[in-house]
Design an enzyme around this catalytic site. Sequence first.
Site, PDB file in Angstrom:
ATOM      1  N   GLU A   1      37.563   9.507  -3.549  1.00 27.30           N
ATOM      2  CA  GLU A   1      38.330   8.264  -3.615  1.00 27.30           C
ATOM      3  C   GLU A   1      37.433   7.176  -4.185  1.00 27.30           C
ATOM      4  O   GLU A   1      36.302   6.988  -3.751  1.00 27.30           O
ATOM      5  CB  GLU A   1      38.789   7.860  -2.198  1.00 27.30           C
ATOM      6  CG  GLU A   1      39.555   6.544  -2.203  1.00 27.30           C
ATOM      7  CD  GLU A   1      39.760   5.938  -0.812  1.00 27.30           C
ATOM      8  OE1 GLU A   1      39.492   6.614   0.207  1.00 27.30           O
ATOM      9  OE2 GLU A   1      40.168   4.771  -0.756  1.00 27.30           O
TER      10      GLU A   1
ATOM     11  N   ASP B   1      38.572  -3.335 -12.130  1.00 25.20           N
ATOM     12  CA  ASP B   1      37.602  -4.240 -11.491  1.00 25.20           C
ATOM     13  C   ASP B   1      36.291  -4.107 -12.259  1.00 25.20           C
ATOM     14  O   ASP B   1      35.826  -2.991 -12.531  1.00 25.20           O
ATOM     15  CB  ASP B   1      37.313  -3.840 -10.040  1.00 25.20           C
ATOM     16  CG  ASP B   1      38.526  -3.963  -9.134  1.00 25.20           C
ATOM     17  OD1 ASP B   1      39.511  -4.571  -9.561  1.00 25.20           O
ATOM     18  OD2 ASP B   1      38.469  -3.428  -8.002  1.00 25.20           O
TER      19      ASP B   1
ATOM     20  N   GLU C   1      33.249  -4.428 -11.402  1.00 26.60           N
ATOM     21  CA  GLU C   1      32.134  -3.684 -10.797  1.00 26.60           C
ATOM     22  C   GLU C   1      32.401  -2.184 -10.671  1.00 26.60           C
ATOM     23  O   GLU C   1      31.488  -1.407 -10.440  1.00 26.60           O
ATOM     24  CB  GLU C   1      31.774  -4.281  -9.439  1.00 26.60           C
ATOM     25  CG  GLU C   1      32.941  -4.276  -8.476  1.00 26.60           C
ATOM     26  CD  GLU C   1      32.601  -4.959  -7.153  1.00 26.60           C
ATOM     27  OE1 GLU C   1      31.508  -5.524  -7.033  1.00 26.60           O
ATOM     28  OE2 GLU C   1      33.458  -4.903  -6.251  1.00 26.60           O
TER      29      GLU C   1
ATOM     30  N   GLN D   1      53.022  -0.417 -14.286  1.00 29.67           N
ATOM     31  CA  GLN D   1      52.896   0.028 -15.689  1.00 29.67           C
ATOM     32  C   GLN D   1      51.592  -0.480 -16.282  1.00 29.67           C
ATOM     33  O   GLN D   1      50.867   0.259 -16.960  1.00 29.67           O
ATOM     34  CB  GLN D   1      54.056  -0.525 -16.514  1.00 29.67           C
ATOM     35  CG  GLN D   1      55.396   0.109 -16.201  1.00 29.67           C
ATOM     36  CD  GLN D   1      56.521  -0.625 -16.938  1.00 29.67           C
ATOM     37  OE1 GLN D   1      56.319  -1.154 -18.020  1.00 29.67           O
ATOM     38  NE2 GLN D   1      57.689  -0.668 -16.327  1.00 29.67           N
TER      39      GLN D   1
ATOM     40  N   LYS E   1      61.205   5.350 -14.300  1.00 33.49           N
ATOM     41  CA  LYS E   1      60.680   4.294 -15.153  1.00 33.49           C
ATOM     42  C   LYS E   1      59.163   4.429 -15.319  1.00 33.49           C
ATOM     43  O   LYS E   1      58.626   4.325 -16.422  1.00 33.49           O
ATOM     44  CB  LYS E   1      60.988   2.951 -14.478  1.00 33.49           C
ATOM     45  CG  LYS E   1      61.410   1.876 -15.434  1.00 33.49           C
ATOM     46  CD  LYS E   1      62.018   0.743 -14.655  1.00 33.49           C
ATOM     47  CE  LYS E   1      62.137  -0.466 -15.536  1.00 33.49           C
ATOM     48  NZ  LYS E   1      62.613  -1.629 -14.776  1.00 33.49           N
TER      49      LYS E   1
ATOM     50  N   CYS F   1      28.913   0.855  23.991  1.00 36.89           N
ATOM     51  CA  CYS F   1      27.730   0.225  23.408  1.00 36.89           C
ATOM     52  C   CYS F   1      27.491  -1.169  23.997  1.00 36.89           C
ATOM     53  O   CYS F   1      26.998  -1.273  25.117  1.00 36.89           O
ATOM     54  CB  CYS F   1      27.838   0.225  21.889  1.00 36.89           C
ATOM     55  SG  CYS F   1      26.222   0.140  21.103  1.00 36.89           S
TER      56      CYS F   1
ATOM     57  N   HIS G   1      28.990   5.462  20.700  1.00 43.32           N
ATOM     58  CA  HIS G   1      30.319   5.137  20.156  1.00 43.32           C
ATOM     59  C   HIS G   1      31.195   6.389  20.151  1.00 43.32           C
ATOM     60  O   HIS G   1      31.445   6.981  19.085  1.00 43.32           O
ATOM     61  CB  HIS G   1      30.184   4.578  18.738  1.00 43.32           C
ATOM     62  CG  HIS G   1      29.630   3.198  18.716  1.00 43.32           C
ATOM     63  ND1 HIS G   1      30.389   2.087  18.960  1.00 43.32           N
ATOM     64  CD2 HIS G   1      28.368   2.759  18.530  1.00 43.32           C
ATOM     65  CE1 HIS G   1      29.630   0.999  18.908  1.00 43.32           C
ATOM     66  NE2 HIS G   1      28.397   1.384  18.649  1.00 43.32           N
TER      67      HIS G   1
ATOM     68  N   GLU H   1      34.235   6.725  20.323  1.00 45.82           N
ATOM     69  CA  GLU H   1      35.487   6.582  19.562  1.00 45.82           C
ATOM     70  C   GLU H   1      35.400   7.267  18.199  1.00 45.82           C
ATOM     71  O   GLU H   1      36.413   7.683  17.630  1.00 45.82           O
ATOM     72  CB  GLU H   1      35.859   5.102  19.412  1.00 45.82           C
ATOM     73  CG  GLU H   1      34.957   4.246  18.504  1.00 45.82           C
ATOM     74  CD  GLU H   1      33.720   3.667  19.206  1.00 45.82           C
ATOM     75  OE1 GLU H   1      33.340   4.174  20.279  1.00 45.82           O
ATOM     76  OE2 GLU H   1      33.140   2.699  18.666  1.00 45.82           O
TER      77      GLU H   1
HETATM   78  N1  GLN Z   1      24.354  -5.596  19.820  1.00 43.48           N
HETATM   79  C1  GLN Z   1      24.031  -4.482  20.654  1.00 43.48           C
HETATM   80  C2  GLN Z   1      22.795  -3.756  20.169  1.00 43.48           C
HETATM   81  O1  GLN Z   1      22.409  -3.904  19.031  1.00 43.48           O
HETATM   82  C3  GLN Z   1      25.208  -3.532  20.764  1.00 43.48           C
HETATM   83  C4  GLN Z   1      25.531  -2.851  19.474  1.00 43.48           C
HETATM   84  C5  GLN Z   1      26.912  -2.219  19.440  1.00 43.48           C
HETATM   85  O2  GLN Z   1      27.752  -2.507  20.287  1.00 43.48           O
HETATM   86  N2  GLN Z   1      27.163  -1.392  18.451  1.00 43.48           N
HETATM   87  O3  GLN Z   1      22.197  -3.013  20.890  1.00 43.48           O
END
Ligand code: GLN
Length: 528
Positions: free
Chosen positions: A142, A149, A151, A194, A225, A378, A503, A505
């Site tokens: 991608e 553009d 750049e 187009q 079209k 975090c 993290h 997530e």
């Molecule tokens: N600011 C905090 C640190 O640097 C937490 C970083 C974060 O939440 N990703 O440790």
Amino acid sequence: MAGKQKFIFVTGGVLSGVGKGITAASIGAVLQAKGVSVSIQKCDPYLNVDAGLLNPAEHGECFVTIDGAETDLDLGHYERFLDLELTQKNATLSGRLLQNLIADERAGKFGGKTVQLVPHLTGAIQDAIQLAADGSDVHIVEIGGTVGDYEGLSFVEAIREFAGRVGRENCLYVHVVYVPFIGTSKEFKTKPAQNALNDLRGFGIVPDCVVVRTDTPAPENVAGKISQFSGVREDAVILLSNAPTVFQVPLLIAASGINDVLTRFTGNDKKPDLGKWEKIVAAQSADHDKTVTIGLVAKYMDNEDTYISVLEALKAAGWQEGVGVTIKWINAETATDEDFATVDALLVPGGFGERGIPGKIAAATYALEHNKPYLGLCLGLQVAVIAAARRAGLTDAHSTEFDPNTPNNVVYIMEGQQGKESTGGTLRLGNYEAKLHEGSKAAAAYGATDVVERHRHRYEVNQSFVHDIEKGGLVISGTSPDGKLVEFIEAPNNPYFVATQAHPELKSRPNRPHPLFVGLVRAANNKN
Ligand code: GLN
């Protein structure tokens, strides 16, 4: 797949931000559903070396890969859609390529030649594409921004030349354009699309497929079209209006003419097995007897992209648990106990900088005092440690990120990080192992005591304050294998107060939500 490796290039016209990344990921998902192995890469033309120093308010979440690359949030879409773990080679930025080129020039590697955008930068882009393609059947690339553009021109030229390297028959060019609906005259206007196709042709690329993005379903004659003006066959011009959820896009793509384009291109005529996507979409649209409200204590209030992986992880946990999840955004700068009281659980996500910190500490304090389920990610762990230490009587306890002179530096800068506070690529990044304590809530959620999560931080818990932190209601429930870094904390008296320095997530998937998020949704559900 027998035969030569294939390459799909996804470019955009008219506007960026109309779902090029989701389209690229969904094409990959359809190919996977046909049994094809897929790799994917994002090329971004801006001059940053990575996405680590970009302002999330402008650019959305910084996604972190297992090897610690700080990337654009599109890599998160790719990981969620394709269930892959990507690395630095999947995120290619002009800044990084130019940095390497200039270093090579200084090292005398060009033997007296003039170093130029063409062929040197374009060659480096093509090398980066071949490196990322890594043995898959089909590699998807991608290109960020829109064609034309200033750049991005080197990237467009590089992918045009790429057909010369591997053969035009092994390249598929997909152009994603936006067609606006003009309310006053009640018509879809194809002129900008187009022009965008003309621009692409002007750079020597005649696309094989055009994806036409519209806000609402457009009539077939729009495809006709665009086909007429672009020279792209009509069955390869696909109308894709906004879907109720992004995870529907693989189903829409599979049902569209792109499926035949992909069959012709790969020679794989298997019908895609879309069971995974059908299940996800069914779980998403199911009616629920129960709904939980999770308070997201946030500081970027006007850009959902900033917390996109957190939001996706929460939603996926709800789908798995069969519980509706309503996310209530709580502004960390104005939050009061009343905001915390009205939700079933609290989530404090990651973050940098002082803005909103008192509200985040107040959220953790509230959760500790009122047995409210809490998940800290975090920074969400760090504010919980500050909250606990303050409850134990250290009223000036703080992180040295926010109060460099506090004597009670319960969160402090990691060894070797001093002086690097505002520099790029120097955080503790990527996968690190943690050992969870037997019997901890974290271990129960994971169903394991050895875990690996991605990190992005500079500060850590100061273990010389462990007694104060414990007095304030938290215990350490996981550390780095050598015991030096605190990785997990939890409140033994709370049904689910868990926080991690990592993290999690980023590892969550729509069909395989991360256990820590499942734990939060379950605890919130048990409360009501
Ligand atoms: N600011 C905090 C640190 O640097 C937490 C970083 C974060 O939440 N990703 O440790």
